[in-house]
Design a protein around this motif. Sequence first.
Motif, mmCIF file in Angstrom:
data_model
loop_
_atom_site.group_PDB
_atom_site.id
_atom_site.type_symbol
_atom_site.label_atom_id
_atom_site.label_comp_id
_atom_site.label_asym_id
_atom_site.label_seq_id
_atom_site.Cartn_x
_atom_site.Cartn_y
_atom_site.Cartn_z
ATOM 1 N N ASN A 124 -6.436 2.040 -1.291
ATOM 2 C CA ASN A 124 -5.092 1.583 -1.175
ATOM 3 C C ASN A 124 -4.067 2.447 -1.842
ATOM 4 O OD1 ASN A 124 -5.640 1.437 -3.914
ATOM 5 N ND2 ASN A 124 -4.671 -0.717 -4.056
ATOM 6 N N THR A 125 -4.511 3.747 -1.972
ATOM 7 C CA THR A 125 -3.770 4.622 -2.624
ATOM 8 C C THR A 125 -3.619 6.116 -2.244
ATOM 9 O OG1 THR A 125 -2.908 5.443 -4.952
ATOM 10 C CG2 THR A 125 -5.268 5.577 -4.295
ATOM 11 N N GLU A 142 -1.307 -2.845 -11.800
ATOM 12 C CA GLU A 142 -1.529 -1.963 -10.901
ATOM 13 C C GLU A 142 -2.812 -1.368 -10.877
ATOM 14 O OE1 GLU A 142 0.508 0.650 -8.089
ATOM 15 O OE2 GLU A 142 1.268 -1.195 -8.729
ATOM 16 N N VAL A 143 -3.400 -1.262 -9.468
ATOM 17 C CA VAL A 143 -4.835 -1.004 -9.332
ATOM 18 C C VAL A 143 -4.774 -0.111 -8.273
ATOM 19 C CG1 VAL A 143 -7.296 -1.472 -8.812
ATOM 20 C CG2 VAL A 143 -5.713 -2.967 -10.164
ATOM 21 N N PRO A 194 -5.562 -8.984 -10.636
ATOM 22 C CA PRO A 194 -4.381 -9.003 -9.634
ATOM 23 C C PRO A 194 -3.182 -8.730 -10.204
ATOM 24 C CG PRO A 194 -5.323 -11.363 -10.088
ATOM 25 C CD PRO A 194 -6.013 -10.329 -11.056
ATOM 26 N N LEU A 203 -6.934 2.502 -5.783
ATOM 27 C CA LEU A 203 -8.182 2.707 -5.395
ATOM 28 C C LEU A 203 -8.580 3.759 -4.516
ATOM 29 C CD1 LEU A 203 -9.076 -1.166 -4.841
ATOM 30 C CD2 LEU A 203 -9.603 0.256 -6.939
ATOM 31 N N TRP A 236 -12.957 -2.730 -5.124
ATOM 32 C CA TRP A 236 -12.122 -4.075 -4.818
ATOM 33 C C TRP A 236 -12.568 -5.117 -5.816
ATOM 34 C CZ3 TRP A 236 -8.274 -3.254 -1.849
ATOM 35 C CH2 TRP A 236 -8.266 -2.190 -0.948
ATOM 36 N N ARG A 293 -9.920 -5.050 -8.682
ATOM 37 C CA ARG A 293 -8.604 -5.516 -8.190
ATOM 38 C C ARG A 293 -8.645 -7.066 -8.191
ATOM 39 N NH1 ARG A 293 -5.126 -4.878 -2.604
ATOM 40 N NH2 ARG A 293 -3.038 -4.793 -3.702
ATOM 41 N N GLU A 294 -9.669 -7.518 -7.912
ATOM 42 C CA GLU A 294 -9.730 -9.030 -7.560
ATOM 43 C C GLU A 294 -9.688 -9.565 -9.084
ATOM 44 O OE1 GLU A 294 -13.028 -10.256 -5.415
ATOM 45 O OE2 GLU A 294 -12.311 -9.528 -3.442
#
Length: 459
Positions: free
Chosen positions: A435-436, A228-229, A225, A231, A218, A221-222
């Motif tokens: 998230n994927t 495309e990330v 932003p 996780l 995370w 990702r922060e």
Amino acid sequence: MTETISVTSPYDGRQVGEVPRHGDDDIDRAVDRAAQLHRRGALPAHERAAVLDRAAAAIEGDPDRFARIICDEAAKPISTARTEVARAIDTFRFSAAAARTVAGELVPMDASSAGEGKLGLVMRVPRGVVVGISPFNFPLNLVAHKVAPAIAAGCPIILKPATATPLTALELARLLGECGLPEGWLQVLTVRGSDTNRLVEHPDVAMITFTGSPDVGWAIRERVPRKEVGLELGNNTPVIVEPGVDVDAVAAALAVAGNGFAGQSCISVQRIYAHAEVADRLTDALVREVDALVVGDPSDDATQVSALIDEGEAERVAGWVDEAAQAGATVCTGASRDGAVLRPTVLSGITPAMKVSAREVFGPVVGVATYTDLEEAMARANDTVYGLQAGIFTPDLDVALRAARTLDFGAVVVNEVPTFRTDQMPYGGVRDSGNTREGPAYAVEDMTERRLVVIDRPL
């Protein structure tokens, strides 16, 4: 003189390899090279698929080429390492299939009067340079889940393997070169975690695909932003055991699912919620099965459990067990430690506040709690920040469907341990678990973009 990283066996501390420690200049050169390849355009899909098929055949033809390296650098028992190799073969074959079948769609332009006479196409085009960051626990197959879909999608990929286990990734890169992957489409950078920010922040990197801890994932990702990330993160896997099941068979399955590769899997069974009617029998059977696991040298074909990735991790897990015992849990078996090897451990009477219940243990520890009401058990299973996979054993189809609807996880596995995974399925979690969805066909979707093309008659 080039700085190097020493790779040592977690089991006995011997050096098994040495790799260069790449720095900022290496990162910049790798990204620039990959970006140039992307601008030139991808190989045709049939050529990408052929490379992937040849790689699968080459691994299958000499599986010990990788199994021995995995065993040496990760202390993964050799029999378990061979299973990982077999899964990687599947991953490459499913990726080859995805390369051949990735396609766009037609848009019905004349559904609007303004679109009459026009043709609308959606193409799937490579997203760009992909950075893959992989963990130590599956140094071949989780690398394959980054590399093979990127090749299938037509994206150059820069791989950052775990610092503890880079040798398998480097060997895979060599094999792909032997199988016809043009130079530069896969580059492996052996950088330490502290050096990774430059790589993920580079403006020419289009996508990061990361498997590892939630905190790191995370944070990436922060940090970026606008990229495309993807996780795929951790879990503290719950399993509910209802009355009416074969308790001995379930215990045998759970013993392996909680302790395979010393519990170092994000879907390793950690929390067992056993109905009061079966809890005592299940715990007794689980202790017998865990005590029968063979612990020792990972190079021995008989070994089922060996060292954690380093002694510090073994100390941490043993400390969590001690804390649970002090808070009222009962150590039914295990908990003794010799260096990085921790005996597989069963706890009973775990409570939500204990680290072994609330957090991801990532070690050979399984905790048992008792319940009387299914709704209570599902609420306790959901009482976590994670949400990757969960399981339930029940003979009742209605109960299974209730669990599937209620358990807040990326996957709910019924009458099978939730360490179950086939490599084509959409694997991933919710909440802090990611998230994927990984699996070659799904990863290729993430690694490609939709490009709309509208064609009209010449003026």
